[in-house]
Write a protein that holds these residues in place. Structure first.
Motif, PDB file in Angstrom:
ATOM      1  N   UNK A 164     -24.076 -13.037  30.162  1.00 63.19           N
ATOM      2  CA  UNK A 164     -24.053 -14.236  31.002  1.00 63.19           C
ATOM      3  C   UNK A 164     -23.795 -15.491  30.170  1.00 63.19           C
ATOM      4  N   UNK A 165     -24.368 -15.561  28.985  1.00 61.80           N
ATOM      5  CA  UNK A 165     -24.150 -16.746  28.161  1.00 61.80           C
ATOM      6  C   UNK A 165     -22.694 -16.825  27.703  1.00 61.80           C
ATOM      7  N   UNK A 166     -22.125 -15.688  27.325  1.00 58.43           N
ATOM      8  CA  UNK A 166     -20.722 -15.683  26.908  1.00 58.43           C
ATOM      9  C   UNK A 166     -19.779 -15.968  28.060  1.00 58.43           C
ATOM     10  N   UNK A 167     -20.245 -15.772  29.291  1.00 60.00           N
ATOM     11  CA  UNK A 167     -19.428 -16.088  30.468  1.00 60.00           C
ATOM     12  C   UNK A 167     -19.572 -17.537  30.890  1.00 60.00           C
ATOM     13  N   UNK A 168     -20.414 -18.315  30.205  1.00 57.45           N
ATOM     14  CA  UNK A 168     -20.594 -19.730  30.522  1.00 57.45           C
ATOM     15  C   UNK A 168     -19.254 -20.448  30.457  1.00 57.45           C
ATOM     16  N   UNK A 169     -18.927 -21.180  31.526  1.00 56.83           N
ATOM     17  CA  UNK A 169     -17.589 -21.776  31.628  1.00 56.83           C
ATOM     18  C   UNK A 169     -17.339 -22.849  30.575  1.00 56.83           C
ATOM     19  N   UNK A 170     -18.393 -23.476  30.071  1.00 55.06           N
ATOM     20  CA  UNK A 170     -18.210 -24.544  29.090  1.00 55.06           C
ATOM     21  C   UNK A 170     -18.361 -24.068  27.653  1.00 55.06           C
ATOM     22  N   UNK A 171     -18.575 -22.765  27.459  1.00 57.39           N
ATOM     23  CA  UNK A 171     -18.851 -22.276  26.117  1.00 57.39           C
ATOM     24  C   UNK A 171     -17.643 -22.451  25.202  1.00 57.39           C
ATOM     25  N   UNK A 172     -16.432 -22.237  25.735  1.00 58.87           N
ATOM     26  CA  UNK A 172     -15.244 -22.390  24.898  1.00 58.87           C
ATOM     27  C   UNK A 172     -15.108 -23.831  24.401  1.00 58.87           C
ATOM     28  N   UNK A 173     -15.353 -24.790  25.298  1.00 57.48           N
ATOM     29  CA  UNK A 173     -15.316 -26.198  24.894  1.00 57.48           C
ATOM     30  C   UNK A 173     -16.406 -26.483  23.880  1.00 57.48           C
ATOM     31  N   UNK A 174     -17.611 -25.964  24.139  1.00 56.58           N
ATOM     32  CA  UNK A 174     -18.723 -26.189  23.228  1.00 56.58           C
ATOM     33  C   UNK A 174     -18.481 -25.609  21.849  1.00 56.58           C
ATOM     34  N   UNK A 175     -17.884 -24.418  21.790  1.00 55.92           N
ATOM     35  CA  UNK A 175     -17.610 -23.801  20.490  1.00 55.92           C
ATOM     36  C   UNK A 175     -16.559 -24.598  19.725  1.00 55.92           C
ATOM     37  N   UNK A 176     -15.498 -25.016  20.417  1.00 60.40           N
ATOM     38  CA  UNK A 176     -14.457 -25.821  19.754  1.00 60.40           C
ATOM     39  C   UNK A 176     -15.032 -27.148  19.268  1.00 60.40           C
ATOM     40  N   UNK A 177     -15.849 -27.799  20.100  1.00 59.92           N
ATOM     41  CA  UNK A 177     -16.464 -29.059  19.690  1.00 59.92           C
ATOM     42  C   UNK A 177     -17.392 -28.877  18.495  1.00 59.92           C
ATOM     43  N   UNK A 178     -18.107 -27.768  18.464  1.00 56.94           N
ATOM     44  CA  UNK A 178     -19.018 -27.501  17.351  1.00 56.94           C
ATOM     45  C   UNK A 178     -18.253 -27.382  16.037  1.00 56.94           C
ATOM     46  N   UNK A 179     -17.147 -26.655  16.052  1.00 54.63           N
ATOM     47  CA  UNK A 179     -16.348 -26.491  14.831  1.00 54.63           C
ATOM     48  C   UNK A 179     -15.734 -27.821  14.412  1.00 54.63           C
ATOM     49  N   UNK A 180     -15.167 -28.548  15.378  1.00 58.56           N
ATOM     50  CA  UNK A 180     -14.564 -29.848  15.054  1.00 58.56           C
ATOM     51  C   UNK A 180     -15.608 -30.801  14.489  1.00 58.56           C
ATOM     52  N   UNK A 181     -16.753 -30.850  15.124  1.00 59.96           N
ATOM     53  CA  UNK A 181     -17.830 -31.738  14.688  1.00 59.96           C
ATOM     54  C   UNK A 181     -18.268 -31.394  13.262  1.00 59.96           C
TER      55      UNK A 181
END
Length: 309
Positions: free
Chosen positions: A76-93
């Motif tokens: 369910x967590x991996x299916x979170x719709x905002x997870x892809x954005x959150x992961x990309x933001x985490x790496x960029x940050x």
């Protein structure tokens, strides 16, 4: 008669050997007893909570009971719709903050180890933001970056530049928080670089001067390569901190506008707020695995370069 005397001589010799062996074992075990308090603290504070987190990530739990659900929380967590954005933001940050801390920390370290007046005072000024609470920094800069009344836009207006809603614009929100993070954390990076630069023997600088080299040659051929241990430490500390960053982002943007500045940590916190404790625990476990998967190879690679240097 001779045999009995030989036996009498042999028994004390064996007893002495046994006593010597016991003393040797005691001496070899004694240093490890000094590690025992730290081992107990590490067990209680890190290993036990980590094991419990891995277990509760497999359950749907509240403060009073839990139900085993297997890997459903992870799915369910991996299916979170905002997870892809959150992961990309985490790496960029993490990349932006760690990269700027390395560059600015090195430059400030070189400046504050030169023959500069008031360098002691300037070192204190540079390090001061590190001592301030992260939440206080976030609240302060949230006020400074307000579109109408913020001091930043008012200062830009004096030179004819139209400011923008730095924290309310999807294109600038994450970068604005990252720059505030750099402002707060560059002091620690500078202190690490100051220690690394001051540990370089002066004979190397004198040799460059004898060969006719100037300040640029000293920086390129002496300071930059020999301060690699400091660079290694700053990269590891700031990159891991960037991957785990939460408090400054939450204080300044709450992951907004929308979900454009969300990181993995802020997504996890939103799950906690919604009462999905098992789901958010699974997110914490995944964040731990992601940080480990990135930090361990990075540490190995940088460590090899440090040895080579």
């Amino acid at each position: 008669m001779v045999t009995e005397q030989a036996g009498l001589r042999t028994e004390p010799g064996r007893a002495g050997a046994r006593r010597h062996a016991r003393r040797a074992r005691y001496r070899s075990a004694y240093p490890f007893t000094l590690y025992l308090p730290a081992a107990v603290v590490f067990l209680v504070i890190f290993l036990v909570p980590t094991a419990m987190a891995f277990y509760f990530a497999l359950t749907r739990w509240t403060l009073f009971d839990s139900t085993f659900v297997g890997l459903d929380n992870f799915r369910d967590f991996l299916a979170e719709q905002n997870l892809r954005i959150g992961f990309a933001n985490t790496i960029v940050y993490a990349v932006v903050t760690s990269g700027l801390k390395v560059v600015l920390g090195l430059l400030l370290g070189v400046l504050l180890t030169s023959r500069l007046r008031l360098r002691g005072f300037l070192r204190s000024v540079v390090f001061f933001p590190t001592l301030v609470s992260t939440v206080a920094v976030g609240i302060t800069f949230s006020m400074l970056l307000k579109p109408q009344t913020g001091l930043v836009n008012q200062a830009l207006a004096l030179v004819g530049v139209d400011g923008r809603d730095w924290l309310g614009d999807a294109t600038t929100a994450l970068l604005s928080v990252a720059l505030v993070d750099v402002w707060k954390g560059v002091g620690l990076a500078t202190v690490i670089y100051i220690a690394g630069i001051m540990s370089i023997p002066q004979e190397y600088h004198q040799a460059v001067a004898v060969d006719g080299g100037g300040a640029w040659h000293r920086f390129r051929h002496i300071t930059l390569p020999l301060s690699w241990p400091a660079t290694y430490s700053v990269i590891i500390l700031s990159f891991i901190g960037g991957l785990r960053s939460f408090d400054l982002i939450w204080t300044m943007t709450r992951g907004g506008p929308g979900f454009t500045s969300d990181t993995i940590a802020s997504i996890i916190y939103k799950q906690y707020q919604a009462g999905f404790f098992g789901l958010s625990t699974a997110g914490n476990v995944l964040l731990f695995l992601i940080v480990t998967a990135i930090a361990v190879p990075l540490n190995h690679y940088l460590g090899k370069r440090q040895v080579a240097a």
